[in-house]
Design a protein around this motif. Sequence first.
Motif, short mmCIF file in Angstrom:
data_model
loop_
_atom_site.label_atom_id
_atom_site.label_comp_id
_atom_site.label_asym_id
_atom_site.label_seq_id
_atom_site.Cartn_x
_atom_site.Cartn_y
_atom_site.Cartn_z
N VAL A 90 0.74 -0.94 0.35
CA VAL A 90 0.09 0.18 -0.01
C VAL A 90 0.14 0.97 0.11
N ASN A 91 0.35 1.92 -1.21
CA ASN A 91 1.62 3.38 -0.18
C ASN A 91 0.87 3.98 0.23
N LEU A 92 1.39 4.18 1.37
CA LEU A 92 1.68 4.77 2.82
C LEU A 92 1.73 5.98 2.26
N GLY A 93 2.03 6.83 1.53
CA GLY A 93 2.86 8.24 0.89
C GLY A 93 1.40 8.70 1.14
N LEU A 94 0.55 8.26 0.81
CA LEU A 94 -0.85 9.17 1.05
C LEU A 94 -1.53 9.51 2.04
N VAL A 95 -1.44 7.74 3.37
CA VAL A 95 -1.66 8.68 4.30
C VAL A 95 -1.10 7.93 5.38
N ASP A 96 -0.25 9.07 5.90
CA ASP A 96 0.04 8.86 7.51
C ASP A 96 -0.87 9.01 8.66
N LEU A 97 -0.77 7.94 8.99
CA LEU A 97 -0.98 8.19 10.82
C LEU A 97 -0.18 8.46 11.50
N VAL A 98 -0.13 9.41 12.45
CA VAL A 98 0.01 9.93 12.90
C VAL A 98 0.16 8.68 14.83
N HIS A 99 1.48 8.70 15.17
CA HIS A 99 1.57 7.52 15.68
C HIS A 99 1.24 7.84 17.60
N ALA A 100 0.10 9.80 17.73
CA ALA A 100 0.10 9.60 19.12
C ALA A 100 -1.58 9.84 19.33
N GLN A 101 -1.52 10.43 20.51
CA GLN A 101 -3.15 10.05 20.46
C GLN A 101 -2.73 11.49 21.36
N PRO A 102 -3.66 12.57 20.89
CA PRO A 102 -3.60 13.86 21.67
C PRO A 102 -4.37 14.14 22.82
N GLY A 103 -5.24 13.04 22.99
CA GLY A 103 -5.77 13.41 24.17
C GLY A 103 -6.67 14.11 24.53
N LYS A 104 -7.56 13.54 25.81
CA LYS A 104 -8.63 14.42 25.73
C LYS A 104 -9.81 15.95 25.65
N LYS A 105 -8.66 16.72 25.76
CA LYS A 105 -8.60 17.82 26.13
C LYS A 105 -9.30 18.54 24.58
N VAL A 106 -8.45 17.07 23.45
CA VAL A 106 -9.11 17.89 22.00
C VAL A 106 -10.26 17.49 21.44
N THR A 107 -10.63 18.94 20.79
CA THR A 107 -12.47 19.07 20.32
C THR A 107 -11.82 18.82 19.05
N PRO A 108 -12.12 17.61 17.88
CA PRO A 108 -11.69 17.86 16.25
C PRO A 108 -11.82 18.47 15.51
N PHE A 109 -10.04 19.13 14.53
CA PHE A 109 -10.99 19.75 13.61
C PHE A 109 -9.47 19.27 12.81
N ARG A 110 -9.57 20.28 11.70
CA ARG A 110 -8.61 20.19 10.45
C ARG A 110 -8.27 21.37 10.71
N PHE A 111 -6.44 20.98 9.96
CA PHE A 111 -6.07 22.17 9.29
C PHE A 111 -5.47 21.62 8.34
N ALA A 112 -5.38 22.67 7.26
CA ALA A 112 -4.48 22.37 5.99
C ALA A 112 -2.99 22.74 5.95
N VAL A 113 -2.45 22.25 4.89
CA VAL A 113 -0.94 22.85 4.60
C VAL A 113 -0.95 23.19 2.91
N ILE A 114 -0.25 24.21 3.06
CA ILE A 114 0.54 24.37 1.74
C ILE A 114 1.94 24.61 1.45
N SER A 115 3.04 24.30 0.79
CA SER A 115 4.01 25.07 0.91
C SER A 115 4.68 25.19 -0.18
#
Length: 351
Positions: free
Chosen positions: A33-58
């Motif tokens: 599987v080409n994992l370059g397209l979907v990287d799961l960042v291996h950590a758990q941000p914790g219960k304080k977080v309200t789900p949201f999205r940000f985007a990156v262009i560079s």
Amino acid sequence: MADSNIENSSKREFLQFSGKAGLSTMVATAAGVNLGLVDLVHAQPGKKVTPFRFAVISDSHLYSFKDHKFDTQLMDAIEQVNNLPVKPDFVLYGGDIAQDGTMDQLEKGKKILSNIKSKMVIIPGEHDWYVDMGTGWNGLYGANNPESGQRKGRKEYWSFDHKGVHFVGLNNILVDDFWTAQKMTGVERQTHMSMLEGPWGGLWGIHAEQLAWLKKDLAKQSTDTPIVLFSHAPLWDYYPRWGFGTSDGAEIRAMLARFENTFSFHGHVHQTIYNKIGNMSSVGAMSTSWPWPYPDVELAFPQSRQYRADPGNEADGMGSYYADITPAGINVQHQPFADSLTPWMKNGFKA
Ligand SMILES: [Fe+2]
Ligand SMILES: [Fe+2]
């Protein structure tokens, strides 16, 4: 005592989650599987977080030529993030908006970036900075950034809190003065700093003033607050010979060591790259201009890299990405303009 039990238990959960995610990465790689397209960042941000999205262009590297293809490619990336089914709360621009750091290129970038329909925050790259040591860049872009009114004249590094996460933007492309003794003009200095293997600047970093500011900024955060850092170059030694690293990265990571979850998102490498050093997970962005080849470096942590860009397809290996932050993990979805090996997966928000 109660507090330390809570802390220990949350660290245990984090480690378990890391183990499972690492295993699934290796299994998926073995299955091709080409994992370059979907990287799961291996950590758990914790219960304080309200789900949201940000985007990156560079890394758009805009030239002074009228209607250059890099102008169009930046606009393509903006279309990608503007058309996401779930709107990002903000878009980070990760540096190198210009190729030669001239005002016309910086101004053209500002005009094109004004098409982003979300709030934008921005950090500089080495191609933006060295004609006038950031004066032009800060004049045009500094006002986009949080705290811009509070630290007059120094607007390229900043922090803000958003939905349970503490975000920090850094300028990590600073080098010591090699130009005064050589009586270089600003343009000569920029030309030298734009080289992939320039011999005089050495590896760049954030230097003393930002280190002191970062120390103060992080001191206000509790250990269970997820810390997300944005920098142009990686905050770890990927391939220093090409400037893929930060001279004071080790000091930065030492400041982060007391936090349960820290994440670093960077540009500059023009390729998808994932790594983990200590408690810091790190993700690199594709550029909108050209893909760099992967340096011949083995990474200690299970890694996911995009396949080589297809040289017959000039849109391959470039694009943007977005990250969904949830209490269960961070999911990074790379969005290549074209990918001859794996189709672009239009995922919805999986909170
Ligand atoms: Fe770049
Ligand atoms: Fe760069």
